[in-house]
Design an enzyme around this catalytic site. Structure first.
Site, PDB file in Angstrom:
ATOM      1  N   VAL A   1     157.495  62.932  47.411  1.00 28.38           N
ATOM      2  CA  VAL A   1     157.337  63.213  45.986  1.00 28.38           C
ATOM      3  C   VAL A   1     158.478  64.098  45.489  1.00 28.38           C
ATOM      4  CG1 VAL A   1     155.814  64.253  44.260  1.00 28.38           C
ATOM      5  CG2 VAL A   1     154.846  62.922  46.149  1.00 28.38           C
ATOM      6  N   GLU A   2     158.958  64.987  46.361  1.00 26.49           N
ATOM      7  CA  GLU A   2     160.026  65.903  45.960  1.00 26.49           C
ATOM      8  C   GLU A   2     161.360  65.187  45.776  1.00 26.49           C
ATOM      9  OE1 GLU A   2     160.334  69.011  45.160  1.00 26.49           O
ATOM     10  OE2 GLU A   2     158.316  69.741  45.479  1.00 26.49           O
ATOM     11  N   SER A   3     161.756  64.361  46.741  1.00 29.47           N
ATOM     12  CA  SER A   3     163.135  63.861  46.744  1.00 29.47           C
ATOM     13  C   SER A   3     163.272  62.375  47.027  1.00 29.47           C
ATOM     14  CB  SER A   3     163.946  64.623  47.798  1.00 29.47           C
ATOM     15  OG  SER A   3     163.493  64.280  49.100  1.00 29.47           O
TER      16      SER A   3
ATOM     17  N   TYR B   1     151.511  66.647  40.191  1.00 25.07           N
ATOM     18  CA  TYR B   1     152.160  66.810  41.490  1.00 25.07           C
ATOM     19  C   TYR B   1     151.178  66.748  42.659  1.00 25.07           C
ATOM     20  CZ  TYR B   1     155.202  69.225  44.924  1.00 25.07           C
ATOM     21  OH  TYR B   1     155.942  69.586  46.020  1.00 25.07           O
TER      22      TYR B   1
END
Length: 610
Positions: free
Chosen positions: A290-292, A394
């Site tokens: 999800v971050e990158s 998130y």
């Protein structure tokens, strides 16, 4: 081409540098006894004069860097900015013990970084000038403002190829309108947009929010079952929004999930191992998707960078260094370890609640603390209304990703085969090692060495012994080659591969050097075997490449060699040969190339002469 600093700043210099720091501190601390007030005043004035001299020199180099950046000479700008930093590193002053030097140095690093990697926060050059005490005139401040505006409106890159299979879109059935990335990096380090930026704007549709369909109800029951039997390695509260994100990924977000599951194969094995060693549930490592989207060079609008999207301040808190030479937020292992440590810290802060820990990873402890206080209980879903919109998306997004990754067949992703793990060896190299030499020694390109070492901000390692990654299986070969020649001589070396049965004399004849010179450069070995060092007679331009001629007994050694250069990128060997009145076929054979081989600008070609 290395700067004088990089040539000089060997391991010995580092030790001398540290010793001089200690010596200066001892002298300063002992000066308070047995000295008159007049002497102390004189000492202060002398110190102030040295500080002024240092900061003035830094200011001159920094202004030269700004002028180069204004003229779009980014490589020259980067070199000037690096030299401005090196003024501090080469000085015998204890920079961090002097308030003015410390403020100037730290803000200089931050300002250069903001100019190299533009984000929503432009560089505050005027503030830097004030911290360093530069006596700038109106023209200087006008230049600073122009550079800040230039960085803010930096042109986009147009040379990066677009792979439509890997582009994700916020809307199914529409073209992916991903904003072009800003022009970043003074050398070759490039960044990609972070998926976090799209997540912040994502809004679920009514269809995705509907969990009353038979299929959604069945999947929702499975979530409850998985949580109840603790099969995912940690507990969380089941909530309809998790199912809503499962609906999203099974619909318009399918390509995003497919890309992430595929790319996860390169890093997930490493991430699971490090998270396990740090005492963090292995499945929490899916936070990286999800971050990158598993892109080590991903960067968000807020200057969060790397696989785990650390902002500068948080990265520094957990030991990730950011200097003029490297940004360890983009490291594979170091950033992963820092991420695991940070998540463990957050989980302990919130009594083992991993949902709150993930939320704080996204928006910071302060925001989550305030949301928990307003909710009156340490529960993510109770604090949900008081959290930023991005954080509301998130956490359920990560939980949905974990569920899909653990049961891809159940959600229609069984056909995805993750990419093979990224394999590489790690070796320690001397300070300021040129990546060109590493690439040649490991039979690869500078671009691939940069890909394996995304934390490096130029084609040179930091001015300290540093661990770099090379292609798998090449470590022993590279180390053996580097042991042949002292580090101080490697700046002027390139690498060639000797054919089986070749002698120093035959190799020397082909390369245009003396046999004795080649033998001495390679530890006086009786015969050349495998890779050997050869002198670099060029101008040291980093994009100059070298190809050792293929051994061919039919090629008669030339008595003399004339070295010429390609005038432009794309020029062929035949064009170079004809320009100098030589036979294209003979020149091509002598250089181990074809007559139609295309050259880069500045590439050296040897022309045999009678």
């Amino acid at each position: 081409m290395k700067t004088p600093f990089q040539k000089v700043f060997s391991l010995t210099a580092i030790l001398l540098f540290i010793f001089s720091f200690n010596a200066f501190a001892q002298i300063t601390s002992s000066s308070s006894s047995g000295r008159t007030s007049s002497n102390r005043t004189q000492e202060v004035q002398q110190t102030e004069a040295v500080v002024n001299q240092l900061t003035d020199k830094v200011g001159i180099l920094f202004k030269e860097g700004m002028l180069a950046l204004k003229d779009q000479r980014r490589s020259d700008a980067g070199e000037k900015f690096n030299k401005s930093v090196e003024v501090f590193l080469l000085s015998t002053m204890n920079v961090q013990s002097n308030p003015r030097l410390s403020a100037c140095y730290n803000q200089l690093i931050e300002t250069v970084y903001r100019m190299e990697f533009p984000a929503n926060q432009p560089p505050n050059i005027r503030s830097l000038s004030a911290s360093c005490g530069w006596n700038w005139n109106n023209q200087d401040f006008q230049l600073a403002d122009e550079v800040a505006d230039l960085v803010r409106s930096s042109p986009v890159q147009t040379d990066a190829p677009t792979n439509t299979a890997l582009i994700t879109s916020a809307e199914e059935g529409t073209a992916a309108q991903t904003p072009d990335p800003l022009q970043v990096g003074f050398n070759e380090q490039k960044f990609e947009p972070s998926p976090r930026d799209e997540l912040a704007k994502l809004q679920l549709t009514l269809e995705e929010e509907n969990i009353d369909t038979p299929e959604a109800q069945q999947q929702y029951q499975y979530i409850q079952y998985a949580v109840a039997n603790k099969s995912l390695g940690f507990s969380f509260q089941v909530h309809p929004m998790i199912q809503q994100f499962l609906n999203y990924y099974q619909g318009r977000g399918r390509k995003t999930m497919e890309t992430g599951l595929y790319r996860s194969g390169m890093f997930m094995q490493m991430a699971r191992r490090i998270f396990r060693e740090e005492g963090v549930p292995e499945n929490v490592a899916w936070l990286g998707q999800v971050e990158s989207m598993w892109k080590p060079t991903a960067m968000s609008w807020a200057s969060a960078s790397g696989l785990w999207q650390f902002i500068p301040g948080t990265g520094s808190r957990f030991g990730l260094r950011r200097t003029a030479y490297m940004d360890e937020r983009n490291s594979f292992e170091k950033a992963t370890k820092a991420s695991a440590k940070y998540l463990k810290f957050l989980a302990n802060r919130y009594g083992g609640n991993w949902e709150l820990a993930m939320g704080a990873y996204n928006c910071g402890e302060g925001n989550v603390d305030r949301a928990v206080r307003r909710a009156g209980v340490a529960n993510f879903w109770a604090a949900y209304p008081y959290l930023p919109q991005e954080t509301r998306n998130y956490v359920p997004n990560i939980l949905a990703t974990i569920l899909i990754a653990n049961s891809p067949h159940k959600y229609g992703f069984g056909h995805i085969r993750p990419a093979p793990p990224l394999r590489y060896d790690q070796i320690r190299v001397p300070s300021s090692t040129n990546l060109r030499l590493l690439a040649q020694a490991s039979d690869t390109s500078i671009e691939y060495i940069r890909y394996l070492n995304p934390e490096l901000r130029s084609n040179t390692t930091p001015p300290e012994p540093y661990i770099v990654r090379v292609p798998a299986g090449k470590a022993n070969e590279v180390v053996a080659l580097f042991r042949k020649v002292p580090a101080s001589q490697r700046d002027n070396m390139m690498v060639a591969t000797a054919a089986k049965g070749e002698t120093w004399e035959s190799l020397a004849n082909k390369l245009g050097f003396s046999a004795q010179e080649l033998r001495e450069l390679n530890g006086n070995a009786p015969v050349p075997t495998g890779k050997v060092f050869v002198p670099n007679r060029g101008n040291g331009v980093t994009n100059t490449t070298y190809s050792r001629p293929v051994y061919d007994p039919a090629v008669r050694p030339a008595v003399n060699v004339k070295i010429v250069k390609a005038q432009r990128t794309g020029e062929t060997v035949e064009e170079v040969a004809r320009r100098h009145g030589a036979d294209p076929v003979e020149v091509a054979k002598f250089n181990g190339l074809f007559t139609n081989s295309k050259l880069t600008a500045g590439r050296e070609i040897k022309i045999p002469t009678k």
